[in-house]
Design an enzyme around this catalytic site. Structure first.
Site, mmCIF file in Angstrom:
data_model
loop_
_atom_site.group_PDB
_atom_site.id
_atom_site.type_symbol
_atom_site.label_atom_id
_atom_site.label_comp_id
_atom_site.label_asym_id
_atom_site.label_seq_id
_atom_site.Cartn_x
_atom_site.Cartn_y
_atom_site.Cartn_z
ATOM 1 N N ARG A 118 1.199 -1.349 -0.110
ATOM 2 C CA ARG A 118 0.229 -0.335 0.053
ATOM 3 C C ARG A 118 1.176 1.799 -0.168
ATOM 4 N NH1 ARG A 118 -3.036 -2.563 3.856
ATOM 5 N NH2 ARG A 118 -4.688 -3.851 2.585
ATOM 6 N N LYS A 165 1.684 11.514 -12.476
ATOM 7 C CA LYS A 165 1.330 10.409 -12.856
ATOM 8 C C LYS A 165 2.025 8.811 -12.664
ATOM 9 C CE LYS A 165 -1.887 13.151 -15.482
ATOM 10 N NZ LYS A 165 -2.068 13.097 -17.219
ATOM 11 N N GLU A 186 8.860 17.734 -26.220
ATOM 12 C CA GLU A 186 7.548 18.579 -25.262
ATOM 13 C C GLU A 186 8.661 19.594 -24.941
ATOM 14 O OE1 GLU A 186 5.263 16.535 -25.309
ATOM 15 O OE2 GLU A 186 5.142 14.798 -25.418
ATOM 16 N N LYS A 204 6.180 22.455 -16.470
ATOM 17 C CA LYS A 204 5.234 21.287 -15.823
ATOM 18 C C LYS A 204 4.936 21.436 -15.111
ATOM 19 C CE LYS A 204 3.951 17.245 -16.346
ATOM 20 N NZ LYS A 204 3.819 15.543 -17.550
ATOM 21 N N GLU A 255 -5.514 17.344 -13.569
ATOM 22 C CA GLU A 255 -6.368 17.572 -14.743
ATOM 23 C C GLU A 255 -7.368 17.720 -15.061
ATOM 24 O OE1 GLU A 255 -3.645 15.412 -17.462
ATOM 25 O OE2 GLU A 255 -4.687 15.620 -19.359
ATOM 26 N N ARG A 265 -4.009 21.778 -16.545
ATOM 27 C CA ARG A 265 -3.059 20.648 -17.010
ATOM 28 C C ARG A 265 -3.335 20.280 -18.674
ATOM 29 N NH1 ARG A 265 -1.294 15.731 -12.927
ATOM 30 N NH2 ARG A 265 0.280 14.916 -14.696
ATOM 31 N N ASN A 319 -1.344 19.603 -23.417
ATOM 32 C CA ASN A 319 -2.113 18.227 -24.101
ATOM 33 C C ASN A 319 -1.259 18.726 -25.826
ATOM 34 O OD1 ASN A 319 -2.699 16.156 -23.092
ATOM 35 N ND2 ASN A 319 -4.674 16.617 -22.536
ATOM 36 N N HIS A 378 -0.726 16.966 -28.839
ATOM 37 C CA HIS A 378 -1.221 15.472 -28.606
ATOM 38 C C HIS A 378 -2.483 15.333 -29.110
ATOM 39 C CE1 HIS A 378 1.837 15.824 -25.710
ATOM 40 N NE2 HIS A 378 2.222 14.823 -25.814
ATOM 41 N N HIS A 438 -1.212 11.767 -31.235
ATOM 42 C CA HIS A 438 -2.237 9.682 -30.585
ATOM 43 C C HIS A 438 -2.790 10.368 -31.900
ATOM 44 C CE1 HIS A 438 -2.020 11.171 -26.557
ATOM 45 N NE2 HIS A 438 -0.746 10.847 -26.992
ATOM 46 N N HIS A 496 6.972 8.598 -30.759
ATOM 47 C CA HIS A 496 5.447 9.556 -30.222
ATOM 48 C C HIS A 496 6.424 11.644 -30.423
ATOM 49 C CE1 HIS A 496 3.142 11.198 -26.797
ATOM 50 N NE2 HIS A 496 4.468 11.840 -26.346
HETATM 51 N N1 LIG Z 1 4.178 10.129 -16.001
HETATM 52 C C1 LIG Z 1 3.737 10.914 -17.172
HETATM 53 O O1 LIG Z 1 3.222 11.672 -16.558
HETATM 54 C C2 LIG Z 1 4.444 10.803 -18.364
HETATM 55 C C3 LIG Z 1 4.371 11.654 -18.981
HETATM 56 C C4 LIG Z 1 5.219 12.248 -20.525
HETATM 57 C C5 LIG Z 1 5.535 10.561 -20.275
HETATM 58 N N2 LIG Z 1 5.664 9.061 -19.646
HETATM 59 C C6 LIG Z 1 5.425 8.344 -20.416
HETATM 60 O O2 LIG Z 1 6.904 8.375 -20.454
HETATM 61 C C7 LIG Z 1 7.613 6.723 -21.813
HETATM 62 C C8 LIG Z 1 7.796 7.059 -22.249
HETATM 63 O O3 LIG Z 1 9.164 7.632 -21.764
HETATM 64 P P1 LIG Z 1 10.497 7.900 -22.757
HETATM 65 O O4 LIG Z 1 10.588 7.639 -24.430
HETATM 66 O O5 LIG Z 1 11.913 7.803 -21.813
HETATM 67 O O6 LIG Z 1 10.727 6.666 -23.132
HETATM 68 P P2 LIG Z 1 11.274 4.412 -22.730
HETATM 69 O O7 LIG Z 1 11.487 4.727 -20.478
HETATM 70 O O8 LIG Z 1 11.171 3.685 -23.127
HETATM 71 O O9 LIG Z 1 12.687 4.998 -22.906
HETATM 72 C C9 LIG Z 1 13.037 5.097 -24.235
HETATM 73 C C10 LIG Z 1 14.714 4.120 -24.859
HETATM 74 O O10 LIG Z 1 15.817 5.026 -24.520
HETATM 75 C C11 LIG Z 1 16.132 4.410 -23.276
HETATM 76 N N3 LIG Z 1 17.050 4.926 -22.383
HETATM 77 C C12 LIG Z 1 16.707 5.540 -21.178
HETATM 78 N N4 LIG Z 1 17.489 6.270 -20.630
HETATM 79 C C13 LIG Z 1 19.005 6.324 -21.451
HETATM 80 C C14 LIG Z 1 20.685 6.572 -21.369
HETATM 81 N N5 LIG Z 1 20.524 7.588 -20.613
HETATM 82 N N6 LIG Z 1 20.886 6.036 -22.439
HETATM 83 C C15 LIG Z 1 20.632 5.091 -22.718
HETATM 84 N N7 LIG Z 1 19.462 4.761 -23.249
HETATM 85 C C16 LIG Z 1 18.351 5.498 -22.256
HETATM 86 C C17 LIG Z 1 15.701 3.068 -22.394
HETATM 87 O O11 LIG Z 1 15.965 1.984 -22.165
HETATM 88 C C18 LIG Z 1 14.141 2.624 -23.779
HETATM 89 O O12 LIG Z 1 15.096 1.990 -25.124
HETATM 90 C C19 LIG Z 1 5.882 6.427 -22.014
HETATM 91 O O13 LIG Z 1 5.575 5.143 -21.158
HETATM 92 C C20 LIG Z 1 4.391 7.214 -22.080
HETATM 93 O O14 LIG Z 1 3.867 6.965 -21.607
HETATM 94 C C21 LIG Z 1 4.846 9.455 -18.481
#
Ligand SMILES: NC(=O)c1ccc[n+]([C@@H]2O[C@H](COP(=O)([O-])OP(=O)(O)OC[C@H]3O[C@@H](n4cnc5c(N)ncnc54)[C@H](O)[C@@H]3O)[C@@H](O)[C@H]2O)c1
Length: 342
Positions: free
Chosen positions: A108, A130, A172, A214, A224, A228, A232, A235, A239, A249
């Site tokens: 929890r 989030k 972004e 942010k 949201e 917030r 988007n 997006h 999307h 993305h």
């Molecule tokens: N929680 C939120 O508010 C929020 C906001 C935006 C995106 N997201 C989420 O984030 C995710 C996308 O994030 P992302 O683009 O970082 O994707 P990811 O975590 O898949 O990373 C992209 C790739 O880069 C690699 N990588 C990361 N750091 C590295 C480094 N320093 N050196 C080498 N390789 C590295 C990872 O292993 C992966 O293969 C999605 O799932 C999305 O839904 C969440």
């Protein structure tokens, strides 16, 4: 290292900028630490984690699923994680989203620190509380709102980040500038990606500016309900085309921002010269600004958007660079403009 505390409703989150990963030890005051990361980050940065128990899963969005969460929970049990354990999620947005979710549900709730290693995670995914996982193809369907105990930025992780992931994150960053900060937009116009990749001070300044944007948007609307939503921008159409046209993305959001600028010109107040500046900036940071699409198919997907209500769909438009508005656009207006905006 320098620290800024951000207030999100009832929780203050310390954010340690320009830190070194090792400092995690002092920051957690001798608690039991377990590192959660993916195999790619682990393979490239194993020396940073030596001496700590590490749980690692296969990198990639395809693994942001309940099965991965189950495996992580099994590992936490093997490591005898308890309510005094600190989970340290080190990676891109997939790791920080899963880490946040696991920390929210295991016993929890256990303590959580986020260490973002991709640009996208640094400027976006770790800020705002989030977390969650996908269910099949349904993105982020399951999750919670829960702030981490702290966030640590160690820019040395970026030395191994692949170029396409830098570009992805800059979509972004440009979005933040468009919706909130004309000065940041001008700062991005003055520099280029190569400079940010090679200048520690410049990237650290840029990340901090984006965390500020942010955080301020999220702090005003943690759950949201209104403000917030401006995050988007780009997006909605992004999307709609991301999966159908097999785009990353960042590339999809970039095309979405161009379309949203066109719509802002046609039905809103955006001056064409400002729209042109947005398109040039995206192109300068190696992002796509157009794509051949089947307009009718894109419109059909847009109609399914969760931001649609009855005969309108909520769009984030720009009135000028640095200022976004949320506008309900009638579906027939959208259908009329879709050819020109895509
Ligand atoms: N929680 C939120 O508010 C929020 C906001 C935006 C995106 N997201 C989420 O984030 C995710 C996308 O994030 P992302 O683009 O970082 O994707 P990811 O975590 O898949 O990373 C992209 C790739 O880069 C690699 N990588 C990361 N750091 C590295 C480094 N320093 N050196 C080498 N390789 C590295 C990872 O292993 C992966 O293969 C999605 O799932 C999305 O839904 C969440």
């Amino acid at each position: 290292m320098h620290t800024i505390e951000y207030q999100f409703s009832d929780k203050k989150v310390p954010v340690h900028f320009d830190a070194v990963f090792n400092e995690i030890y002092q920051l957690t005051a001798g608690a039991k630490l377990i590192i959660l990361t993916d195999d790619q980050v682990f393979g490239l940065h194993a020396e940073k984690f030596s001496g700590y128990p590490v749980i690692s899963f296969v990198a990639g969005e395809a693994n942001k699923q309940q099965a991965t969460v189950n495996n992580i929970i099994d590992e936490l049990i093997k490591h005898e994680a308890d309510r005094n354990t600190f989970l340290i999620a080190v990676g891109g947005g997939v790791v920080t989203d899963i880490g946040g979710y696991v920390a929210a549900i295991y016993m929890r709730g256990i303590r959580l620190a986020l260490v973002p290693t991709s640009i996208l995670a640094m400027v976006d995914a770790t800020i705002g509380g989030k977390n969650g996982i996908d269910v099949g193809l349904l993105k982020n369907l399951v999750g919670t709102f829960r702030q981490p105990d702290f966030i640590l930025y160690d820019y040395s992780f970026l030395s191994t980040l692949p170029f396409d992931q830098w570009v992805n994150g800059f979509a972004e960053i440009i979005k933040h500038a468009c919706v909130r900060d004309a000065k940041l937009f001008a700062f991005l116009e003055q520099h280029n990606l190569h400079e940010f990749q090679n200048d520690h001070h410049l990237i650290s300044e840029l990340i901090e500016k984006n965390v500020n944007i942010k955080s301020s948007v999220v702090a005003a609307d943690v759950y949201e309900k209104g403000e917030r939503k401006i995050l988007n921008f780009g997006h909605t159409i992004g999307h709609a085309i991301e999966n159908t046209y097999h785009l990353s993305h960042g590339q999809a959001v970039s095309i979405g921002m161009v379309a949203a600028c066109n719509l802002s010109e046609q039905i809103g107040e955006l001056h064409f010269e400002e729209a042109r500046r947005v398109v040039s900036l995206l192109a300068k940071y190696h992002l796509s600004v157009d794509i051949e699409t089947d307009h009718e198919q894109v419109f059909e997907i847009l109609k399914m958007d969760k931001k649609r209500s009855a005969d309108t769909i909520d769009f984030i438009l720009l009135s000028e660079i640095g200022r976004a508005t949320i506008q309900s656009v009638p579906l027939d207006t959208l259908q009329k403009h879709i050819k020109e905006i895509m």
